[in-house]
Design a protein around this motif. Sequence first.
Motif, PDB file in Angstrom:
ATOM      1  N   TRP A  95       0.845  -1.198   0.000  1.00 37.91           N
ATOM      2  CA  TRP A  95       0.000   0.000   0.000  1.00 37.91           C
ATOM      3  C   TRP A  95       0.874   1.239   0.000  1.00 37.91           C
ATOM      4  O   TRP A  95       1.945   1.252   0.610  1.00 37.91           O
ATOM      5  CB  TRP A  95      -0.904   0.021   1.237  1.00 37.91           C
ATOM      6  N   ARG A  96       0.424   2.273  -0.708  1.00 39.26           N
ATOM      7  CA  ARG A  96       1.203   3.509  -0.752  1.00 39.26           C
ATOM      8  C   ARG A  96       1.174   4.218   0.605  1.00 39.26           C
ATOM      9  O   ARG A  96       2.162   4.790   1.040  1.00 39.26           O
ATOM     10  CB  ARG A  96       0.669   4.451  -1.835  1.00 39.26           C
ATOM     11  N   ASN A  97       0.043   4.150   1.296  1.00 42.86           N
ATOM     12  CA  ASN A  97      -0.076   4.828   2.589  1.00 42.86           C
ATOM     13  C   ASN A  97      -1.133   4.130   3.447  1.00 42.86           C
ATOM     14  O   ASN A  97      -1.869   3.242   2.978  1.00 42.86           O
ATOM     15  CB  ASN A  97      -0.440   6.308   2.394  1.00 42.86           C
ATOM     16  N   GLU A  98      -1.207   4.531   4.713  1.00 47.35           N
ATOM     17  CA  GLU A  98      -2.143   3.921   5.652  1.00 47.35           C
ATOM     18  C   GLU A  98      -3.592   4.219   5.284  1.00 47.35           C
ATOM     19  O   GLU A  98      -4.485   3.408   5.542  1.00 47.35           O
ATOM     20  CB  GLU A  98      -1.857   4.403   7.079  1.00 47.35           C
ATOM     21  N   ALA A  99      -3.849   5.359   4.684  1.00 49.85           N
ATOM     22  CA  ALA A  99      -5.213   5.732   4.327  1.00 49.85           C
ATOM     23  C   ALA A  99      -5.797   4.742   3.317  1.00 49.85           C
ATOM     24  O   ALA A  99      -6.954   4.305   3.444  1.00 49.85           O
ATOM     25  CB  ALA A  99      -5.237   7.148   3.753  1.00 49.85           C
ATOM     26  N   ALA A 100      -4.999   4.370   2.313  1.00 48.18           N
ATOM     27  CA  ALA A 100      -5.468   3.411   1.308  1.00 48.18           C
ATOM     28  C   ALA A 100      -5.708   2.044   1.938  1.00 48.18           C
ATOM     29  O   ALA A 100      -6.693   1.363   1.633  1.00 48.18           O
ATOM     30  CB  ALA A 100      -4.455   3.301   0.170  1.00 48.18           C
ATOM     31  N   GLU A 101      -4.810   1.625   2.825  1.00 53.12           N
ATOM     32  CA  GLU A 101      -4.960   0.331   3.487  1.00 53.12           C
ATOM     33  C   GLU A 101      -6.196   0.314   4.386  1.00 53.12           C
ATOM     34  O   GLU A 101      -6.910  -0.683   4.460  1.00 53.12           O
ATOM     35  CB  GLU A 101      -3.702   0.025   4.297  1.00 53.12           C
ATOM     36  N   GLU A 110     -16.640  -4.053  -3.611  1.00 51.07           N
ATOM     37  CA  GLU A 110     -15.944  -2.789  -3.363  1.00 51.07           C
ATOM     38  C   GLU A 110     -14.546  -3.056  -2.810  1.00 51.07           C
ATOM     39  O   GLU A 110     -13.583  -2.371  -3.167  1.00 51.07           O
ATOM     40  CB  GLU A 110     -16.746  -1.941  -2.372  1.00 51.07           C
ATOM     41  N   ARG A 111     -14.409  -4.079  -1.979  1.00 50.17           N
ATOM     42  CA  ARG A 111     -13.109  -4.433  -1.387  1.00 50.17           C
ATOM     43  C   ARG A 111     -12.108  -4.830  -2.479  1.00 50.17           C
ATOM     44  O   ARG A 111     -10.961  -4.409  -2.470  1.00 50.17           O
ATOM     45  CB  ARG A 111     -13.327  -5.585  -0.402  1.00 50.17           C
ATOM     46  N   ARG A 112     -12.586  -5.621  -3.434  1.00 55.55           N
ATOM     47  CA  ARG A 112     -11.701  -6.037  -4.532  1.00 55.55           C
ATOM     48  C   ARG A 112     -11.301  -4.851  -5.393  1.00 55.55           C
ATOM     49  O   ARG A 112     -10.157  -4.755  -5.853  1.00 55.55           O
ATOM     50  CB  ARG A 112     -12.408  -7.101  -5.375  1.00 55.55           C
ATOM     51  N   GLN A 113     -12.245  -3.915  -5.603  1.00 55.44           N
ATOM     52  CA  GLN A 113     -11.946  -2.755  -6.431  1.00 55.44           C
ATOM     53  C   GLN A 113     -10.940  -1.834  -5.753  1.00 55.44           C
ATOM     54  O   GLN A 113     -10.072  -1.258  -6.417  1.00 55.44           O
ATOM     55  CB  GLN A 113     -13.228  -1.988  -6.754  1.00 55.44           C
ATOM     56  N   VAL A 114     -11.013  -1.710  -4.434  1.00 52.32           N
ATOM     57  CA  VAL A 114     -10.052  -0.879  -3.698  1.00 52.32           C
ATOM     58  C   VAL A 114      -8.650  -1.465  -3.829  1.00 52.32           C
ATOM     59  O   VAL A 114      -7.672  -0.747  -4.078  1.00 52.32           O
ATOM     60  CB  VAL A 114     -10.461  -0.754  -2.214  1.00 52.32           C
ATOM     61  N   ALA A 115      -8.530  -2.797  -3.683  1.00 54.52           N
ATOM     62  CA  ALA A 115      -7.218  -3.444  -3.822  1.00 54.52           C
ATOM     63  C   ALA A 115      -6.683  -3.284  -5.237  1.00 54.52           C
ATOM     64  O   ALA A 115      -5.497  -3.030  -5.450  1.00 54.52           O
ATOM     65  CB  ALA A 115      -7.326  -4.921  -3.458  1.00 54.52           C
ATOM     66  N   ALA A 116      -7.579  -3.423  -6.220  1.00 52.43           N
ATOM     67  CA  ALA A 116      -7.153  -3.318  -7.621  1.00 52.43           C
ATOM     68  C   ALA A 116      -6.688  -1.915  -7.963  1.00 52.43           C
ATOM     69  O   ALA A 116      -5.814  -1.729  -8.817  1.00 52.43           O
ATOM     70  CB  ALA A 116      -8.297  -3.722  -8.537  1.00 52.43           C
ATOM     71  N   SER A 117      -7.246  -0.911  -7.272  1.00 55.44           N
ATOM     72  CA  SER A 117      -6.932   0.490  -7.584  1.00 55.44           C
ATOM     73  C   SER A 117      -5.892   1.071  -6.633  1.00 55.44           C
ATOM     74  O   SER A 117      -5.759   2.302  -6.546  1.00 55.44           O
ATOM     75  CB  SER A 117      -8.224   1.322  -7.524  1.00 55.44           C
ATOM     76  N   ASN A 118      -5.169   0.225  -5.932  1.00 52.32           N
ATOM     77  CA  ASN A 118      -4.113   0.672  -5.023  1.00 52.32           C
ATOM     78  C   ASN A 118      -3.231   1.729  -5.712  1.00 52.32           C
ATOM     79  O   ASN A 118      -2.626   1.455  -6.749  1.00 52.32           O
ATOM     80  CB  ASN A 118      -3.271  -0.547  -4.609  1.00 52.32           C
ATOM     81  N   PRO A 119      -3.142   2.958  -5.162  1.00 55.18           N
ATOM     82  CA  PRO A 119      -2.369   4.028  -5.822  1.00 55.18           C
ATOM     83  C   PRO A 119      -0.909   3.661  -6.070  1.00 55.18           C
ATOM     84  O   PRO A 119      -0.290   4.174  -7.012  1.00 55.18           O
ATOM     85  CB  PRO A 119      -2.483   5.197  -4.837  1.00 55.18           C
TER      86      PRO A 119
END
Length: 599
Positions: free
Chosen positions: A427-433, A443-452
């Motif tokens: 993860w780029r930062n704690e906010a994304a994690e 939505e969980r899968r999409q967040v992981a796929a869009s990891n900055p």
Amino acid sequence: MTDDTLEDFYDAIQDLGHPVLTAEELARALDCSQEEADRRLSELAGVGLVGRRDVERDPVVWYPKEWDQQARRERVVTFPNRREFVVSHPEQFTRARLSTFAHLIDTNGSGDALYRIREEDVWGAPYDDLADLLLALRRVTGERHESLEEWITRQWKRARQFVLRTHEDGYTVLEADSESLMGNVARQVLGEDQLHAPISDTESWVREGSEGEIKRLLYDEGYPVRDARDLDTGDPLEIELSLELREYQREWVERFTKQKAGVLVGPPGSGKTVAGMGAMAAVGGETLVLVPSRELAAQWRESLLESTSLSAAEIGEYHGGKKEIRPVTIATYQTAGMERHRRLFDERRWGLIIYDEAHHIPSPVFRRSADLQSKHRLGLSATPVRESDDEVEIFTLIGPPIGTDWSALFEAGYVMEPDVEIRYVPWRNEAAESEYASAVGHERRQVAASNPAKLDEIRRLLEAHAGEKTLIFVDWIDQGEAYAEDLEIPFLSGQTRYAKRERLLSEFRHGTREVLLVSRVGDEGIDLPAATVAIVASGLGGSRRQGSQRAGRTMRPVGGAQVYMLATRGTEEEEFVRDQLRHLQRKGVNVIEADAETA
């Protein structure tokens, strides 16, 4: 001295009764010190007469050097009760034989392959009689296995107990080998939608248009149906190829023309379209080509004009953009399956129907087109696997699989095996994690796929492969548009206008554009022949076929290729990507895992 020591070495191995020995064992045999024995063995190893291997319990064991060469020789171990073969370093002859009656289950990096004989492999084996099939089996195993041959014999007979044939009055009849089979199997499984009425104790009158459904229903009961109807071959159409088929492509075409039905299965880049054109020339009849998209229809038209003697007036396209019926007609599955258009295709007697990207056939929309009848039916697919586990219907509706195992084409140099790397991105930062931790479901899968952090890794990979033709795959439109803006590269999706899509693809094919960002529209139906790098940024929750298709965009006859599958570390993507690539690993493609660089 060396010759004497080598003779003593072989004498010691023979006396011990096992294929390796230690310096201590040789010392006892020669009645000398262990130091002296070790020195002599080292001399033999130095001139290449013996080999040494470090093992866990003994520091070093020594063995005859020529066994290294023997270990690389072909060896077939048969497990008749499981109907499996483990083949070490299989030769081309053995692979070719096995491909006619067995299924490649798995391979590893050491040259070993696991094959299994399934019911459908025997049902579709391309042999005129059972004796030829059993002879091919014995030539592979080198011996007879009574229980295995008895099982194959039962399956061979089972596949020949039902047949569709044409009655002298022109209608279709389903015929069974026995009264019991017709009464206890066919008439129990099939109803009024498939059969009109009994003709005799072993014959039934078939409803017109239900032939495909009869095949599916009886196949599900374990009874393949032979199709021996007197189907029209269509008007003759002379077609000449302007290119030379490779040896394995000629074998594909020869086997197909003998069977009259089948699915060509081979890796991307192996030339299935070329083999399809070879089949057209061999059949010599009017041809219907079914494709999943209008883009692929345009590519087929271009290939036919470039590689055959067909003129533009002899080739038509039938889809949302054009409505042309010609001696060779290229139509989309969706259009051919619509009732208002289907009569046009039914009325024309095709000598050959080609089903491109044939893995679509079991789906309801595409299945309707499989009911179109032709004497010759040819499917093309690199990846006949489906997450719904109904891929067997591909072969039921079209014909048995025909092909060469992928590793054979890799080794022969016809198709370059890609280097596939799963790259785990933090993860780029704690906010994304934290956003991932609080999300649920899709939505969980999409967040992981869009990891900055994936965008950072893509930049590093593009820099590392500067000047190479690169495809970047994403699953979501929003993600693709954001990447396109940040990376300043065009994004090709289903929303891209047809004219712009064709222009971008043309630029990529001809080398004026090096990097292209692609959505799911690039998974199939688009020809990207020169890509040397593929970066899969998202879509790791997709199917095994999707993973193979995307990696397959780099499988071409020349040059190396690199595929990167990006997965966010510590998320469900890790397991998704492993599942997705398992199909490629079974085909002999090497897959490695690594961590992405951190900023």
